[in-house]
Design an enzyme around this catalytic site. Structure first.
Site, PDB file in Angstrom:
ATOM      1  N   LYS A 137       0.800  -1.280  -0.100  1.00 28.35           N
ATOM      2  CA  LYS A 137       0.221  -0.156   0.199  1.00 28.35           C
ATOM      3  C   LYS A 137       0.483   1.406   0.168  1.00 28.35           C
ATOM      4  O   LYS A 137       2.332   1.392   0.683  1.00 28.35           O
ATOM      5  CB  LYS A 137      -0.872   0.035   1.181  1.00 28.35           C
ATOM      6  CG  LYS A 137      -1.951   1.209   1.589  1.00 28.35           C
ATOM      7  CD  LYS A 137      -2.436   1.031   2.404  1.00 28.35           C
ATOM      8  CE  LYS A 137      -3.884   2.699   2.892  1.00 28.35           C
ATOM      9  NZ  LYS A 137      -4.522   2.042   3.522  1.00 28.35           N
TER      10      LYS A 137
ATOM     11  N   SER B 126     -10.025   2.205   3.046  1.00 29.77           N
ATOM     12  CA  SER B 126      -8.947   3.416   2.379  1.00 29.77           C
ATOM     13  C   SER B 126      -7.973   2.594   2.079  1.00 29.77           C
ATOM     14  O   SER B 126      -7.004   2.762   0.816  1.00 29.77           O
ATOM     15  CB  SER B 126      -7.939   4.137   3.261  1.00 29.77           C
ATOM     16  OG  SER B 126      -7.568   3.670   4.215  1.00 29.77           O
TER      17      SER B 126
ATOM     18  N   SER C 151     -10.433   0.115   7.361  1.00 38.84           N
ATOM     19  CA  SER C 151     -10.020   0.190   6.238  1.00 38.84           C
ATOM     20  C   SER C 151      -9.088  -0.841   5.468  1.00 38.84           C
ATOM     21  O   SER C 151      -9.117  -0.728   4.232  1.00 38.84           O
ATOM     22  CB  SER C 151      -8.356   1.384   6.014  1.00 38.84           C
ATOM     23  OG  SER C 151      -9.130   2.464   5.570  1.00 38.84           O
TER      24      SER C 151
END
Lengths: 478, 95, 484
Positions: free
Chosen positions: C76, C151, C175
């Site tokens: 990420k 997210s 997330s």
């Protein structure tokens, strides 16, 4: 109207650790800009603080020395504000739960009496970087080497009644942190600096006047001058019908005045909250006891012991314990020469004078305690007189060797041979018949003249007591 | 609860965010809604409850006082927007 | 070649059936071919990946057996990667090439992982739909008109589309779990402190936690083995001996007490989601688990408490983005104030600004007690709810999200409805508990997630339950047809 001054000091002392409070970067002073600013100090994305063990230990020492409360649990909080020398946009400090609270320090006033000053709290925080205003045109340069240097902020109660008291308090604290070896006390480098909160009120009034805060005072002299100026300014302002504005001011030593600080004009809202990157600092009783056990003897205790053990006057003991280095030197000297009073006189006299002349600290003295002890031993065993010893000391200071070598090389050994002295006395008497007659006629004061002549002829090497005694006898005609 | 544009500007100033009038109005409306939403906290019975700052009940670990970081100024300043002679540059600051 | 799981590839690499280079090229080609449709990567590090794969092949040839040796993964874009842009989905960090690796990246590299690139995300991890990214929204591989969740939407979509076998995520309020549910993959948020936060760009420090996202619980266990562990650079890192999270996968579920919180099956829950979750629970029951009805009475306060605590921390964490030392700086600043306000206004997107504003407000003079302190006390109540529950049950189960993946733009105008999409996940962050989401069924083509919440340090238990479920069902093996 009679006015009364109320002063509280906030003293920032840099803790003398090798690495920073929350990072492994070095704290050494004087590096090239930003060479000692690591990712944590720069506040780069993702980095995290980890607390330095030595910082906690040193703060606890300070707390113990101030006979304060050591918080079993203290909390780091973020003080949020934007400033270019503050890389993260917040300073990690302590707010609601400081590590040290409610201590005190006793100062000595000009009249010799003592006054206890309350210490509200002492908390840990990180220092900011430095803004460089010269040499970058329309820009300001930012050097973050100092960012993250550990500080302890020591906040006094508003109990100081004059600039003199404020300076006495600051000096006492300065000596204390150096005794504890938690701060190098270097004020030029900013290791020990002070903000002063100053207000005035009519004498006898119990409520406080409006205060101003004078920032960043980095010498004892500036503290005294800045406070005196500020007190005068406030009194004049009030007496001419004005009111003091609560504000932050800077001291300008060139003009000897304080003026408002522009960058601090707007009211701050620091939005303190517990730093979620750090956990509560727990200090257990056994940690405190371990630290207590390694604490050095503190100045007041040492002074009392010097009076007791070495039969010094409180004044002398106070002077010799003013710094830990001086006291350590003195004790080493006494241990080597066994003459506490003689050692004290020498240290407060010639030794201190020589240090001042050469602008050296005790620790940098070219004459070590053992070397000085040898010199004092030669005074005690009458090898040399006290006067000759001063000459020998100066030669030692200049690096010419130890006392015995200098005495031998310069032929300074006292003449103790009675026959030799008698011969010189006889020569002197023979050469001054007029004075001899006057002396014998009752002008006793002329003894000094004869002593002087004899000492001159022996280049000071005769034992003065012996010369006196022999002269009297010869002059009487024995 | 309803926030005024002036309050929004005060907060934006504290947070150092430039906002124009239109944005200020937008924030005023959005933030008012959110603060109305979090009003629900007032219904909680928090009498005598200790605030929870950390999920774990642990104490701060201490790092030995050792210098572990070496000079990486060039590497760190490669990503800086404005540097000169090893220092970061900002518009002139007046003290 | 048929696509395998991370664990499957690990076995095939070690058996010499495929080289790391072949495997890496296989996935890089898929990214080239298929990612334009979903925008799950912001940076693809082809050259570094191939070099790492070659190095891994040499180590494999020498008989080395590091846990992720030669396996392709994605990070990420919130994790700092040395020499590779780390944008955090923000214009603010569009030019930020991290000068160091996050601990997670360092650990995974040491375990032999081959990083294919950095995945898209909501800006600074603030969002539940991946629409706040500076690099454009990520699309859900199951339906490109719908969001992947956020997210960690890039990681979830990339794993779902099989553009990478596994990826890292971070979870501050859901997330990892919410996008895992929306994209039909398995994702685990570990106990707070399990995975180092060093080099993981902070959103809300007391809530943020990194974790794995992959096709199966077994893969997540393999990833977590590499990601987790004590880190002296993170003061909140747990000092616990390393665990092998794959060790307990095969335990049976007989006698397992599964708590079903009444509040997680209330009015807000979409009827289809409820049905899918109940069907999944029935599978666990068949394998010997015993459902126990429980109550988490303060559940309804978790979202309000979160939207005070998280913005407060974020407002302070994001103060370092000031245009001075790194990141976006506005052109020709007039003065210092202009440098600050314009760099930040230009560098941050709307949602990030909104949260900075909320956080600044709730910490400001006069509001701290009314908001921040109160929220912290409510946080304590929420943690106590769990403490009581775990006296009676081993794990807690329920839906991950109240509804199915929504359409792009559907909630953009209404932040609160967006925030409520994390209504079931936020409480675990507030309490610091581990939580997992796994595919539990489908409605039409869209996946539904089942959430498991465990007691502190019980990640192994959650992975075990999920693995047992995945032995019985095939939901986790499904993949969107267009990406086959």
């Amino acid at each position: 109207m009679e006015w009364e001054t109320v002063i509280g000091l906030e003293i920032h002392a840099q803790l003398n650790t090798a690495s920073k409070i929350f990072s492994g970067a070095a704290t050494a002073y004087g590096a090239e800009p930003n060479r000692q600013a690591c990712a944590v100090d720069l506040g780069l994305p993702g980095v995290l603080p980890v607390l330095n063990e030595a910082v906690v230990r040193k703060a606890v020492m300070l707390g113990l020395a101030l006979e304060a409360q050591i918080a079993p649990r203290s909390v780091f909080a973020r003080k949020n504000y934007f400033y270019p020398d503050l890389p993260k946009g917040y300073q990690i400090s302590q707010f609601e739960l400081p590590i040290v609270a409610r201590g005190h320090l006793e100062i000595e006033l000009d009249d010799g009496s003592r006054k206890r000053i309350g210490v509200t709290r002492a908390h840990l925080e990180e220092d900011a970087g430095k803004s460089l205003h010269e040499g970058f045109g329309t820009m300001t340069g930012i050097d973050l080497n100092r960012a993250g240097t550990p500080l302890v902020e020591i906040v006094s109660e508003p109990e100081l009644g004059s600039a003199r008291e404020a300076v006495a308090y600051m000096k006492k604290l300065h000596a204390l942190v150096r005794y504890l070896d938690i701060c190098d006390g270097n004020m030029q480098e900013g290791s020990f600096r002070c903000d002063a909160n100053v207000s005035v009120r009519p004498a006898g009034e119990s409520s406080f006047g409006i205060r101003t805060e004078i920032k960043n005072l980095n010498s004892f002299r500036f503290v005294e001058r800045a406070i005196n100026f500020e007190v005068e300014r406030q009194i004049e302002l009030i007496e001419s019908g004005g009111t003091v504005v609560q504000e932050t001011r800077l001291f300008d030593p060139d003009r000897d005045e304080t003026r408002p600080m522009r960058s601090k004009e707007e009211a701050n809202d620091y939005r303190y909250f517990p730093d979620p990157d750090l956990l509560p600092v727990a200090i257990h009783t056994e940690d405190i006891e371990a630290i207590r056990a390694e604490m050095p003897e503190l100045p007041d205790a040492k002074r009392e012991r010097f009076v007791r053990d070495y039969a010094l006057s409180p004044y002398d003991a106070g002077a010799l314990t003013a710094t830990r280095d001086l006291a350590d030197y003195y004790e080493a000297l006494v241990a080597a020469c066994g003459a506490p009073k003689l050692a004290a006189n020498w240290m407060m006299g010639d030794f201190t004078a020589a240090l001042n002349r050469s602008e050296l600290e005790v620790g940098d003295s070219p004459v070590a305690p053992a070397a000085l002890a040898q010199l004092l031993a030669r005074i005690q065993d009458a090898t040399i007189s006290g006067k000759i010893a001063k000459e020998v000391f100066d030669a030692m200071w200049a690096g010419e060797g130890d006392a015995d070598a200098i005495i031998a090389a310069r032929g300074l050994k006292q003449i103790t041979d009675t026959g030799a002295i008698d011969r010189i006395i006889d020569d002197v008497i023979a050469a001054n018949p007029v004075q001899l007659e006057q002396y014998r006629a009752g002008k006793d004061k002329l003894l000094g003249f004869f002593v002087g002549q004899v000492m001159k002829k022996t280049q000071g090497k005769a034992n003065p007591a012996q010369v006196n005694e022999r002269l009297r006898a010869r002059l009487r005609g024995d | 609860m309803s926030l005024t544009s002036d309050e929004v500007r005060r907060i934006a100033h504290l947070a150092r965010l430039a906002v124009d009038d239109r944005e200020a109005e937008g924030f005023a409306a959005a933030l008012s809604d959110i603060f109305d939403f979090v009003e629900a906290l007032n219904n909680a019975d928090i009498e005598g409850v200790a605030p929870m700052a950390h999920p774990l009940d642990a104490e701060q670990r201490l790092r030995p006082d050792r210098v572990t970081e070496s000079d990486q100024r060039e590497r760190f300043q490669d990503i800086a927007p404005a540097v000169e002679g090893g220092v970061y540059l900002v518009p002139r600051v007046i003290e | 070649m048929t696509l395998d799981t991370l664990s499957g590839w690990a076995r095939r690499l070690q058996a010499g059936e495929i080289s790391s280079r072949e495997l890496t090229e296989l996935y890089l080609d898929r990214i080239d071919r298929l990612d334009p449709g979903i925008n799950s990567f912001v940076t693809v590090t082809r050259e570094q990946a191939l070099a790492a794969a070659d190095a891994a092949d040499q180590r494999l040839a020498q008989g080395e057996r590091a846990p992720l040796l030669g396996l392709p993964v994605a990070q990420k874009d919130i994790f700092c990667t040395h020499g590779v842009r780390t944008s955090c989905g923000s214009r603010m960090l569009d030019s930020f090439v991290a000068p160091y690796d996050a601990t997670v990246v360092e650990r995974m590299n040491a375990a032999g992982a081959v990083m294919l690139g950095k995945t898209n995300m909501d800006e600074f991890a603030m969002g539940s739909s991946n629409e706040t990214s500076y690099y454009g929204p990520v699309r859900n591989p199951w339906d490109p008109e719908r969001v992947p969740g956020g997210s960690s939407g890039g990681s979830a979509a990339a794993v779902a589309a099989r553009l990478v076998p596994a990826a890292t995520g971070t979870d501050t309020g859901g997330s990892i779990r919410q996008p895992a549910a929306f994209c039909g993959v398995t994702g685990l948020k570990p106990t707070y402190g399990r995975v180092s936060r060093y080099g993981m760009i902070a959103f809300a420090s007391s809530l943020d936690q990194g974790g794995p996202m992959a096709a199966s619980a077994e893969d997540c266990a393999l990833m977590l083995n590499a990601m987790a562990g004590f880190d002296p650079r993170d003061s909140t890192s747990l000092e616990r001996p390393d665990e092998d999270f794959t060790a307990g996968l095969d335990r049976d579920l007989k006698g397992l007490r599964i708590g079903l919180p009444r509040e997680y099956f209330g009015d807000g829950l979409h009827a289809d989601v409820r049905r899918a979750v109940q069907d999944a629970l029935a599978v666990l029951r068949e394998r010997g688990a015993e459902p126990v009805e429980i109550s988490l009475p303060n559940s309804n306060l978790s979202v309000p408490a979160y939207y005070v605590v998280a913005p407060a921390e974020c407002s302070s964490n994001l103060a370092r983005y000031d245009g001075v030392r790194f990141g976006h700086r506005c052109n020709d600043p007039r003065d210092l104030m202009d440098l600050y306000t314009r760099s930040r206004a230009e560098g941050f997107g709307a949602e990030v600004k909104r949260r900075i504003m909320i956080g600044t407000y709730v910490l400001s003079a006069g509001y701290y007690d009314a908001y921040y302190l109160k929220a912290q006390k409510v946080r304590q109540l929420i943690a106590e709810d769990f403490r009581r529950a775990f006296e009676r049950v081993d794990v807690i189960a329920g839906p991950t999200t109240p509804e199915l993946p929504f359409r792009l733009g559907e909630k953009s105008a209404d932040p609160i409805s967006m925030y409520l999409s994390d209504v079931y996940t936020i409480a675990a962050n507030l309490a610091g508990l581990p939580g997992l989401s796994m595919p539990a069924g489908t409605i039409g083509s869209l996946p539904v997630g089942l959430q498991l919440i465990g007691n502190y340090f019980e990640e192994g238990r959650l992975l075990n339950v999920a693995h047992q479920f995945q032995q019985e069902t095939g939901w986790h093996q499904r993949m969107p047809a267009t990406f086959a």
